[in-house]
Design an enzyme around this catalytic site. Structure first.
Site: not given
Length: 764
Positions: A78, A313
């Site tokens: 991320s 993500d």
């Protein structure tokens, strides 16, 4: 001067808008690496970077240690994945991270990130405005900064809440474009030298989540095979070093950055089609597209569905990607003393990204918080205990192996003395004598091992097969040559045909076929032997500080020999003819193996190593000369025991791994209280920095300060216990570094003048 490398393997957590804070930390890692490179090259630095260089200079002067610091393994998820990508690109290419700071401060804003089609109009959801005021359960988010910033946050939060609902508010193509802008800004910067030794590889790993999943076959007893759905993905980039370093095509780096940071609900899922559209709009050609997709999404590419893979993500399932970074340790060589650190960057320890009801633990979680926690927060926030225990296990095996080596020392030296006697010639080694003694010592070690030699011999053969299979995979272009599994099977088939399914002779020791095979292909044994010699030399130098000059000369000899062996592991060493044979190993495994052996020409390198060792041994006093000669000749005895203890790890860094953390909780030289006392991005469920430039400037500056604080601690912790800086010197260097950072950033960070006033007072 004793030499040592402090190698940092960085693991960067996710943190949503705290990406700006993490940029500050990774920028300090970059500055420390640049200062180290300048220190090694004899160049000076400016600004805060000069303080890092001075730190290394002080360590050399006061601790007698020439320290090199660099980061060669980076893994991120991320927000940490984005920062890891940019840092790795700067390390590999020598490009600057400075252009990214302005980009982060300007572009990481809700008004820049929001999708043009999702923007609120003047009358959009007027009834939702009160929700913006209640978005932060702490209730004081708008009171924590000055009135101007408070108005900015209120305005942007209102627009964000009134944007389209039930679709991600942030634009995927907008985000992809910003990432490409960042990479272009780095490429346009004034580049310096790469921030790694020329032959040191750089590995980057970025986690993604395959939303729909892909099939993974598992072997069982009954039924023989089952298929499960795997959602975890890791995109890897490797730069093997050499004259021209290259981590990856900008489109590939943007692919990894956009995919890993597709925070669910905020950004739309990432697809290859999105990247294709942005590249086409910019007129950018992605030459290696098909090969990259085949490597990164092999299951999808095989089914011609890579374009439609839906990626979200990377921190959903792997917020702390230790595992790929740990695996990369197996591919690391060691030419001098190593201090290996795993440094993980956690921007908000103990604070969850999404905090709904029940977050305090005082009350039962509600309906939505239970679902959200089960689906995302629990897997995202799982502790890293398993990873740390694995690292501790590896360090424990290394410690046990070293204890075994220490315990065997007297016995091995007795065996060498018995084999050669107290002859005068041991004090007068020549290349020819060393070659003869080396051969006799290895034969005697095999003979004494008796039936146990068979296990050791087969373990060596297995290691050689794995090394050759890995080399062949590196030699052959992706999608063209055989897979590692295919190369491995072809080599084993050829070894069986040559009669190497048996390596031990009926009496004792190795068969003639095995001896010939090891002489031609056992590169690992030779590398382990030279590393062992380097460790023994370090002990000799530690006990005889007056022999510094002689030990330095011998150390240079060891690393010169190691260079001969290590360069034969690199794919670029081999000619096109060898590469062509490697591609056809399924058809001609014997020809491919013989070509690799002939190109490496290890017997000739052994002769050259004996010559260099003979010259270096002559410079040592008699006692130390015998110590090093006995270590060299006796290594075969040690290896018989230690190879089985370490297995594949014996071919990598043979050093214990220590783990350090960089977080607001750990950097307390300026202010205590952790993230709550320093960071603004933790507001609004970690989206806070998207709503205010002042928030971003605050977090970026604290990132630099916290990074500087902890990096000095980490560097100083690499010194031997009895070699330290004079009292007060480290604290003074920290203060000067903090002041230098403030001096660099105050002209740029104009939204937080109050913060500089506070910091000047707190630093003193």
């Amino acid at each position: 001067m004793r030499e040592k490398e402090l190698r940092l393997a960085l693991v960067c957590y996710g943190g949503i808008s705290l990406a700006v804070y993490m940029h500050g930390i990774t920028k300090e890692v970059w500055r420390l690496a640049r200062a180290s490179r300048a220190f090694q090259d004899g160049r000076f630095c400016t600004g805060s970077q000069e303080i890092y260089r001075e730190l290394l200079d002080r360590i050399e002067t006061h601790a007698g240690l020439k320290l090199t610091v660099f980061s060669d393994i980076i893994a991120g998820a991320s927000a940490g994945g984005i920062n890891g990508i940019f840092l790795a690109q700067a390390i590999a290419t020598g490009q600057s991270l400075d252009p990214l700071t302005d980009l982060w401060l300007e572009a990481a804003d809700v008004e820049r990130l929001i999708d043009p089609n999702a923007r609120a109009t003047r009358l959009s959801k007027l009834w939702a405005i009160p929700l913006a005021m209640l978005a932060d359960r702490g209730g004081d988010a708008l009171e924590s900064v000055d009135p101007d910033t408070r108005a900015e946050v209120r305005r942007k939060l209102s627009g964000f809440v009134r944007a389209r609902w039930f679709e991600p508010p942030f634009g995927g193509e907008v985000f992809t474009g910003l990432l490409l802008d960042a990479l272009e800004a780095m490429e346009a910067s004034e580049a310096g030298p790469p921030l790694l030794p020329d032959d040191q590889p750089l590995d980057l790993f970025v986690t993604l989540t395959d939303f729909r999943g892909h099939p993974q076959r598992l072997k069982l007893n009954s039924p023989p095979e089952v298929v499960e759905t795997e959602h975890r993905l890791t995109v890897s980039f490797t730069d093997r070093g050499g004259s021209e370093r290259k981590l990856g095509d900008p489109a590939e780096l943007a692919f990894a950055a956009r995919g890993t940071a597709s925070f669910p609900g905020a950004f739309p899922p990432f697809t290859v089609k999105e990247l294709d559209a942005v590249l086409a709009a910019r007129g950018i050609d992605w030459a290696g597209r098909e090969a990259f997709l085949a490597r990164t999404l092999p299951r999808h590419a095989a089914a011609n569905m890579a374009d439609t893979a839906v990626l979200i993500d990377g921190s959903v399932l792997a917020n702390a990607p230790f595992r790929p970074a740990m695996d990369a340790l197996k591919n690391r060589s060691a030419r001098r003393e190593i201090d290996r650190r795993f440094v993980y960057i956690d921007p908000k320890p103990g604070i969850r990204s999404i905090r709904l009801g029940g977050a305090s633990g005082a009350e039962a979680p509600g309906f939505f918080s239970t679902i959200l926690g089960a689906l995302t927060e629990i897997p995202r926030e799982q502790p890293i205990r398993d990873n740390l225990e694995a690292l501790q296990g590896r360090s424990g095996r290394i410690a046990r192996t070293r204890r075994v080596i220490d315990a065997l020392k007297d016995e091995v030296e007795e065996a060498i003395t018995h084999l050669f006697g107290g002859t005068f010639f041991l004090d007068s080694p020549t290349p020819a004598r060393i070659a003869t003694w080396r051969s006799r010592a290895q034969t005697e070690a095999a003979r004494r091992a008796g039936p146990a030699y068979a296990a050791y011999g087969h373990l060596k053969v297995s290691g050689i097969v794995e090394e050759l299979a890995g080399l062949i995979r590196r030699l052959t272009p992706g999608g063209v040559g055989p897979s590692r599994t295919q190369a491995r099977e072809a080599i084993w088939t050829e070894l069986a045909r040559r009669g190497l399914d048996r390596v031990s002779a009926p009496g004792a020791g190795a068969t003639p076929l095995a001896i010939a095979f090891f002489r031609e292909h056992d590169l690992g044994f030779r590398i382990r032997r030279m590393r062992f010699l380097a460790r023994r030399l370090a002990a000799v130098q530690e006990a005889n500080v007056e022999l510094t000059r002689e030990c330095e000369a011998f150390e240079r000899c060891i690393y010169e020999i190691l260079a001969f062996y290590l360069e034969r592991e690199v794919a670029s060493f081999f000619s096109g003819e060898v590469v062509a044979l490697a591609c056809s190993i399924d058809d001609e495994p014997g020809a491919a193996m013989d070509a690799i052996g002939a190109a490496r020409d290890l017997r000739r390198i052994d002769d050259e190593a004996d010559r260099l060792l003979s010259d270096a041994l002559a410079t040592l006093p008699r006692v130390e000369r015998r110590d090093m000669l006995f270590a060299y000749l006796g290594f075969a005895f040690y290896d018989l025991t230690t190879l089985s203890l370490m297995g594949a790890e014996s071919d990598g860094e043979f050093d214990q791994v220590k783990v350090d953390r960089i977080s607001p909780d750990d950097a307390t030289s300026i202010r205590e209280g952790g993230a709550e006392a320093t960071l603004k991005g933790i507001r609004f469920n970690s989206f806070g920095a998207f709503f205010s430039r002042g928030y971003r400037e605050n977090d970026y500056l604290w990132g630099r300060l916290h990074g500087a604080d902890r990096l000095i601690d980490i560097v100083l912790s690499s010194l031997p216990p009895h070699r330290t800086l004079p009292p007060g010197m480290a604290a003074e260097l920290k203060r000067r570094l903090f002041r230098a950072i403030l001096a660099e950033e105050e002209p740029r960070l104009t939204a937080v003048p109050w913060l500089f006033e506070q910091l000047h007072a707190e630093i003193g």
